[in-house]
Design a protein around this motif. Structure first.
Motif, PDB file in Angstrom:
ATOM      1  N   ILE A  13       0.880  -1.172   0.000  1.00  0.00           N
ATOM      2  CA  ILE A  13       0.000   0.000   0.000  1.00  0.00           C
ATOM      3  C   ILE A  13       0.915   1.219   0.000  1.00  0.00           C
ATOM      4  CG2 ILE A  13      -1.765   1.300   1.237  1.00  0.00           C
ATOM      5  CD1 ILE A  13      -2.682  -1.312   2.507  1.00  0.00           C
ATOM      6  N   HIS A  14       0.881   1.978  -1.085  1.00  0.00           N
ATOM      7  CA  HIS A  14       1.773   3.127  -1.223  1.00  0.00           C
ATOM      8  C   HIS A  14       1.067   4.414  -0.795  1.00  0.00           C
ATOM      9  CE1 HIS A  14       4.929   0.970  -3.419  1.00  0.00           C
ATOM     10  NE2 HIS A  14       3.964   0.347  -4.075  1.00  0.00           N
ATOM     11  N   PRO A  15       1.789   5.304  -0.144  1.00  0.00           N
ATOM     12  CA  PRO A  15       1.181   6.597   0.215  1.00  0.00           C
ATOM     13  C   PRO A  15       1.104   7.533  -0.978  1.00  0.00           C
ATOM     14  CG  PRO A  15       3.473   6.534   0.940  1.00  0.00           C
ATOM     15  CD  PRO A  15       3.164   5.180   0.380  1.00  0.00           C
ATOM     16  N   TRP A  16       0.078   8.382  -0.992  1.00  0.00           N
ATOM     17  CA  TRP A  16      -0.047   9.454  -1.980  1.00  0.00           C
ATOM     18  C   TRP A  16       0.009   8.958  -3.427  1.00  0.00           C
ATOM     19  CZ3 TRP A  16       2.308  10.859   2.719  1.00  0.00           C
ATOM     20  CH2 TRP A  16       1.696  11.921   3.388  1.00  0.00           C
ATOM     21  N   VAL A  17      -0.766   7.937  -3.724  1.00  0.00           N
ATOM     22  CA  VAL A  17      -0.882   7.512  -5.120  1.00  0.00           C
ATOM     23  C   VAL A  17      -2.359   7.460  -5.490  1.00  0.00           C
ATOM     24  CG1 VAL A  17       1.255   6.167  -5.099  1.00  0.00           C
ATOM     25  CG2 VAL A  17      -0.903   5.039  -4.557  1.00  0.00           C
TER      26      VAL A  17
END
Length: 468
Positions: free
Chosen positions: A22-26
């Motif tokens: 889970i990547h931040p700010w995408v």
């Protein structure tokens, strides 16, 4: 190239990324279709992806790899400390040699009487802890109503609930529950967006006056602090009008409002000094928060430094039976503190601040040459933090429509040519490692010019109007 052996199963890594990360700010609607950038190695001012491609890192990791990648001295310091003592509880009157030495070392560089250090795990927890300290201090002083916090639109202060609540980037506030009962946002002090016909001096008076008017509206007896990045970093590298920092600091002193200078980005050389508050902006804050360049990103660490004037009121007889009940399992982590000490050794020994003072203006000047492109509306910043703002019309400063996705287009053209930039809507942000050379700057600007010119032509070919 630091290591020519790039034996990675790229398809396997990509699949695992999509299935588990889970990547931040995408954009969540694109995570299953876009190819991730998988970075494998770094050296100096450059990174290498898993395919072995070299790229100049125009964002310095995330404003943080100040001394550059691949420092063997840092790796050795981290390993040596891990062998001696990997960890011990920070709670109670317990210290380790690295944490004690680092606290003293930081206060040597701090302005005024900032002689006490509270260590955290990063920038968000440094800001969170500093704000909690301010509320604790006012409760201790018998001023339970003095809790209101003033901050600014387009500020970024972190990702905990409290630090995110004092942040003011509109894109970060959607669908998030935030604290609003005691937090107040002033308009961003962005000269590029000042009213048509208004002088810079008059605009400075206006944005400084915004703070004083807000304090008077809330009542000085109710206002705890004003928190401000000296330059608003990820909000678009907004550079307030000349004298703004000093004048707002003086207003805070006038009304007994604490001033917190958030130097998570501007500290440790990015503006040419370990702390920029006093040498660059002429202020002696009550509290400074820091992280990122504190260890140059080699391991996580954050801190806030607090005035002796404030801290001394909480100790000795007055503080008997009281405690600042805030802390983290990894506060003052000995390995992180050892890394920070070595990081400071490198910054001082290699005169990295001097390099920034000498080469930073050149970096900014070279990027300013891009203003001859029709879609470049503004190039702003200082030294090694700069933002290019794209526009649909130079005269009206119109923000390009979202469907242009202009910064993303430029980003995708730059990567294959060897340059990593940070795209933010219609903004392109640069914060390279502080060891970048003039030759690497020239290379980066040449790549960027070619890619921006291509995107400009592509947009016009797609029927979008760009007014010069």
């Amino acid at each position: 190239m630091p290591n020519s052996n790039f034996a990675y199963d790229i398809a396997d890594l990509t699949a695992k990324d999509r299935d588990h990360m889970i990547h931040p700010w995408v954009d969540l609607g694109t995570v299953q279709s876009r190819e991730p950038l998988i970075v494998a190695q770094g050296e100096g001012a450059c990174i290498y992806n898993v395919q072995g491609q070299r790229m100049i890192d125009g964002i310095g990791g995330m404003w943080c790899v100040n001394i550059g990648y691949g420092r063997e001295e840092m790796a050795q310091a981290i390993a040596d400390q891990a062998r001696k003592l990997c960890y011990f509880s920070p709670f109670g009157i317990i210290g380790t040699p690295p944490s004690i030495e680092l606290a003293e070392r930081l206060t040597r560089h701090a302005p005024g009487d900032l002689k006490h250090v509270f260590f955290t795990t990063g920038g968000s927890t440094a800001v969170d802890s500093a704000l909690r300290f301010v509320h604790f201090y006012n409760n201790f002083k018998g001023r339970p109503n003095k809790k209101q916090i003033i901050t600014r639109e387009y500020a970024y202060h972190g990702s905990t609930l409290l630090s995110a609540s004092v942040s003011g980037k509109p894109a970060d506030r959607g669908r998030m529950d935030l604290i609003t009962s005691f937090i107040h946002h002033l308009p961003a002090p962005n000269p590029y967006r000042r009213p048509d016909g208004m002088s810079l001096e008059s605009y400075g008076d206006q944005v400084v006056g915004d703070l004083e008017r807000k304090i008077l509206e809330l009542g000085p007896e109710n206002v705890a602090c004003f928190i401000a990045e000296p330059l608003l970093a990820s909000g678009g590298v907004i550079v307030p009008p000349p004298g703004y920092q000093r004048r707002t600091w003086e207003i805070c002193r006038k009304y007994d409002v604490l001033y917190i200078s958030d130097e998570v980005v501007t500290g440790f050389g990015r503006l040419g000094h370990i702390f920029a508050s006093e040498p660059v902006f002429g202020i002696q804050p009550d509290i400074i928060t820091c992280a990122k360049g504190l260890t140059s990103g080699y391991v996580p660490l954050g801190a806030f430094l607090v005035s002796d004037r404030l801290y001394s009121e909480l100790t000795e007889t007055a503080g008997k039976g009281q405690s600042f009940s805030n802390g983290y399992t990894y506060s003052a982590h000995p390995v992180a503190c050892a890394a920070a000490l070595t990081n400071l050794d490198i910054i001082e020994r290699d005169d990295i601040c001097g390099h920034v003072q000498r080469v930073g203006p050149y970096f900014h000047q070279q990027l300013e040459t891009l203003t001859d492109l029709d879609m470049v509306g503004d190039v702003r910043g200082s030294h090694f933090m700069v933002c290019i703002e794209c526009t649909a019309d130079k005269k009206t400063k119109a923000v390009p429509p979202a469907e242009w996705d202009v910064a993303r287009r430029i980003f995708e053209k730059c990567m294959p040519r060897g340059l990593l930039i940070r795209p933010m809507g219609h903004l392109i942000v640069f914060s390279p490692t502080l060891v970048i050379s003039r030759a690497q700057i020239d290379e980066a600007v040449a790549i960027l010019r070619a890619c921006m010119s291509e995107v400009q032509d592509d947009l016009r070919r797609d029927g979008f109007k760009i007014a010069a």
